[in-house]
Design a protein around this motif. Structure first.
Motif, PDB file in Angstrom:
ATOM      1  N   HIS A  74      29.712 -22.294  73.268  1.00  0.00           N
ATOM      2  CA  HIS A  74      30.610 -21.964  72.106  1.00  0.00           C
ATOM      3  C   HIS A  74      30.489 -22.759  71.003  1.00  0.00           C
ATOM      4  O   HIS A  74      29.280 -22.473  70.617  1.00  0.00           O
ATOM      5  CB  HIS A  74      32.022 -22.554  72.797  1.00  0.00           C
ATOM      6  N   ARG A  75      31.302 -23.408  70.309  1.00  0.00           N
ATOM      7  CA  ARG A  75      31.176 -23.949  69.143  1.00  0.00           C
ATOM      8  C   ARG A  75      31.960 -25.324  68.857  1.00  0.00           C
ATOM      9  O   ARG A  75      32.616 -25.823  69.659  1.00  0.00           O
ATOM     10  CB  ARG A  75      31.705 -23.077  67.985  1.00  0.00           C
ATOM     11  N   VAL A  76      31.110 -26.118  67.951  1.00  0.00           N
ATOM     12  CA  VAL A  76      31.648 -27.276  67.470  1.00  0.00           C
ATOM     13  C   VAL A  76      31.647 -27.599  66.193  1.00  0.00           C
ATOM     14  O   VAL A  76      30.887 -27.035  65.319  1.00  0.00           O
ATOM     15  CB  VAL A  76      30.747 -28.612  67.786  1.00  0.00           C
ATOM     16  N   GLU A  77      33.037 -28.028  65.436  1.00  0.00           N
ATOM     17  CA  GLU A  77      32.991 -28.174  63.832  1.00  0.00           C
ATOM     18  C   GLU A  77      32.915 -29.496  63.662  1.00  0.00           C
ATOM     19  O   GLU A  77      33.343 -30.400  64.572  1.00  0.00           O
ATOM     20  CB  GLU A  77      34.458 -27.738  63.695  1.00  0.00           C
ATOM     21  N   LEU A  96      34.021 -34.680  65.104  1.00  0.00           N
ATOM     22  CA  LEU A  96      33.613 -33.349  65.751  1.00  0.00           C
ATOM     23  C   LEU A  96      34.756 -32.750  66.525  1.00  0.00           C
ATOM     24  O   LEU A  96      35.651 -33.426  67.039  1.00  0.00           O
ATOM     25  CB  LEU A  96      32.579 -33.482  66.640  1.00  0.00           C
ATOM     26  N   ARG A  97      35.092 -31.455  66.208  1.00  0.00           N
ATOM     27  CA  ARG A  97      36.216 -30.894  66.918  1.00  0.00           C
ATOM     28  C   ARG A  97      35.389 -29.562  67.642  1.00  0.00           C
ATOM     29  O   ARG A  97      34.922 -28.874  67.521  1.00  0.00           O
ATOM     30  CB  ARG A  97      37.194 -30.098  65.949  1.00  0.00           C
ATOM     31  N   PHE A 154      28.938 -29.952  74.954  1.00  0.00           N
ATOM     32  CA  PHE A 154      28.138 -30.473  73.964  1.00  0.00           C
ATOM     33  C   PHE A 154      27.733 -31.846  74.179  1.00  0.00           C
ATOM     34  O   PHE A 154      28.371 -32.402  74.981  1.00  0.00           O
ATOM     35  CB  PHE A 154      28.594 -30.417  72.567  1.00  0.00           C
ATOM     36  N   SER A 155      26.687 -32.342  73.595  1.00  0.00           N
ATOM     37  CA  SER A 155      26.347 -33.746  73.609  1.00  0.00           C
ATOM     38  C   SER A 155      26.128 -34.497  72.293  1.00  0.00           C
ATOM     39  O   SER A 155      25.925 -33.635  71.219  1.00  0.00           O
ATOM     40  CB  SER A 155      25.075 -34.067  74.350  1.00  0.00           C
ATOM     41  N   ARG A 204      31.311 -28.055  58.566  1.00  0.00           N
ATOM     42  CA  ARG A 204      30.421 -26.870  59.165  1.00  0.00           C
ATOM     43  C   ARG A 204      30.764 -26.663  60.535  1.00  0.00           C
ATOM     44  O   ARG A 204      31.180 -27.477  61.362  1.00  0.00           O
ATOM     45  CB  ARG A 204      29.015 -27.238  59.137  1.00  0.00           C
ATOM     46  N   ILE A 205      30.547 -25.339  60.991  1.00  0.00           N
ATOM     47  CA  ILE A 205      30.622 -24.905  62.510  1.00  0.00           C
ATOM     48  C   ILE A 205      29.387 -24.663  63.011  1.00  0.00           C
ATOM     49  O   ILE A 205      28.513 -24.017  62.340  1.00  0.00           O
ATOM     50  CB  ILE A 205      31.680 -23.762  62.584  1.00  0.00           C
ATOM     51  N   PHE A 206      29.039 -25.257  64.224  1.00  0.00           N
ATOM     52  CA  PHE A 206      27.739 -24.908  64.916  1.00  0.00           C
ATOM     53  C   PHE A 206      28.002 -24.412  66.131  1.00  0.00           C
ATOM     54  O   PHE A 206      28.878 -24.541  66.782  1.00  0.00           O
ATOM     55  CB  PHE A 206      27.104 -26.425  65.084  1.00  0.00           C
ATOM     56  N   GLU A 207      26.891 -23.391  66.373  1.00  0.00           N
ATOM     57  CA  GLU A 207      27.152 -22.474  67.653  1.00  0.00           C
ATOM     58  C   GLU A 207      26.339 -22.879  68.628  1.00  0.00           C
ATOM     59  O   GLU A 207      25.470 -23.906  68.369  1.00  0.00           O
ATOM     60  CB  GLU A 207      26.571 -21.121  66.998  1.00  0.00           C
TER      61      GLU A 207
END
Length: 325
Positions: free
Chosen positions: A205-208, A180-181, A187-188, A218-221
């Motif tokens: 924000h986002r996590v890749e 995860l980036r 995030f958790s 994938r990128i999650f919002e």
């Protein structure tokens, strides 16, 4: 005049519950109280939800109001007993240090652990904040190339900070299933026991995510919740549980249950106590809603036995079965 028993928007309920806890935490300042008053006056539904909270406080007297959050979630159309929504009225104190462990500073190398029923907050060298949930092992590896966390087991909540180390380094979290980036975010991440999956909730924000075996990316919002294995994602992202942008309930020493099956509820509760908690198949389908203090899991079990048609059988302090009464 509004009907005091009318159903409320679940989102408003969650917001009221969050304000209830924050205002009675002893840490709310003037700015937070002004923000609360603004929220309270913004919509009639907000005031209605808060009035329910005040009635709850009067009803339970000395019981801290935050312990009674679930009564706010009562739905008039529900056939379940009102008391099922009141399971969080448990007069227990959180263990000393649940919120107040000394935060580690400076060193950003090594392995950090939180035992069963414990939490451990870390402030890393770049001022990123990480909180370890119960039964968690986390390796921290900061190099000139990356800021890397390796989640060996358990669950973490992360608030990243900008990197002031010359060339900005990526903030990465590795699990058995992927990398995860963080793209400037909160995030958790949880390693799901027995499911061979990782769960991700993005709060800001986002996590890749790059899967370890397939390489799918994938990128999650913000607001997304997803589970994934090393080979694939489990369908599309779903809305993350709880109030938008709010830290997970466990970071405040609470367990949230929103119409949760009893077997799933007990499985979650078992994470915060040593030993085994089993649920008999004939009662597994019963539903639980509420916000429960995690300071005394035995007391939570006792209240479940008092409010549902179940009984708690304790063979030892470490072997518990919830079965039909």
């Amino acid at each position: 005049m509004p009907d005091p028993t009318a159903p409320l928007d679940p989102q408003v309920v969650r917001e009221a519950a969050d304000w209830l806890v924050r205002l009675h935490s002893g840490e709310a300042g003037d700015a937070e109280r002004r923000a609360f008053e603004h929220w309270r006056q913004a919509r009639p539904e907000h005031e209605q939800a808060w009035q329910r909270a005040e009635r709850l406080q009067q009803r339970f007297g000395a019981v801290p109001p935050a312990l009674g959050v679930p009564v706010l979630t009562r739905q008039a159309r529900s056939k379940r007993r009102t008391v099922l929504k009141s399971l969080a009225t448990i007069s227990v104190a959180l263990p000393a240090g649940w919120f107040g462990y000394q935060i580690l500073r400076g060193e950003a190398q090594g392995v950090y652990r939180a035992g069963i029923g414990e939490q451990r907050p870390l402030l890393l060298a770049d001022r990123s904040a990480v909180r370890l949930n119960t039964a968690t092992d986390l390796a921290v590896r900061y190099t000139d190339a990356a800021r890397l966390l390796q989640l060996e087991r358990g669950e973490i909540y992360v608030e990243t900070a900008p990197d002031a180390h010359g060339q900005p380094r990526p903030f990465l979290v590795d699990t058995d299933h992927g990398r995860l980036r963080a793209l400037g975010t909160r995030f958790s991440v949880r390693a799901l026991d027995g499911e061979d999956r990782t769960a991700l909730h993005v709060l800001e924000h986002r996590v890749e995510v790059v899967l370890r075996a397939s390489g799918e990316r994938r990128i999650f919002e913000a607001g997304d919740s997803v589970r994934f294995s090393a080979q694939s994602f489990d369908g599309q992202a779903r809305p993350a549980p709880g109030a938008p942008n709010a830290a997970p309930a466990w970071t405040r020493g609470m367990l949230e249950a929103d119409d949760m099956r009893l077997d799933a509820f007990l499985q979650e509760l078992a994470r915060f106590r040593p030993g085994i908690v089993r649920c008999a198949p004939e009662v597994a389908h019963l539903r639980v809603s509420g916000v429960f203090q995690l300071g005394d899991t035995d007391h939570v079990l006792d209240v479940v036995a008092q409010t549902l048609p179940v009984r708690v059988v304790r063979r030892t302090a470490y072997w518990v079965t919830v079965t039909s009464s």
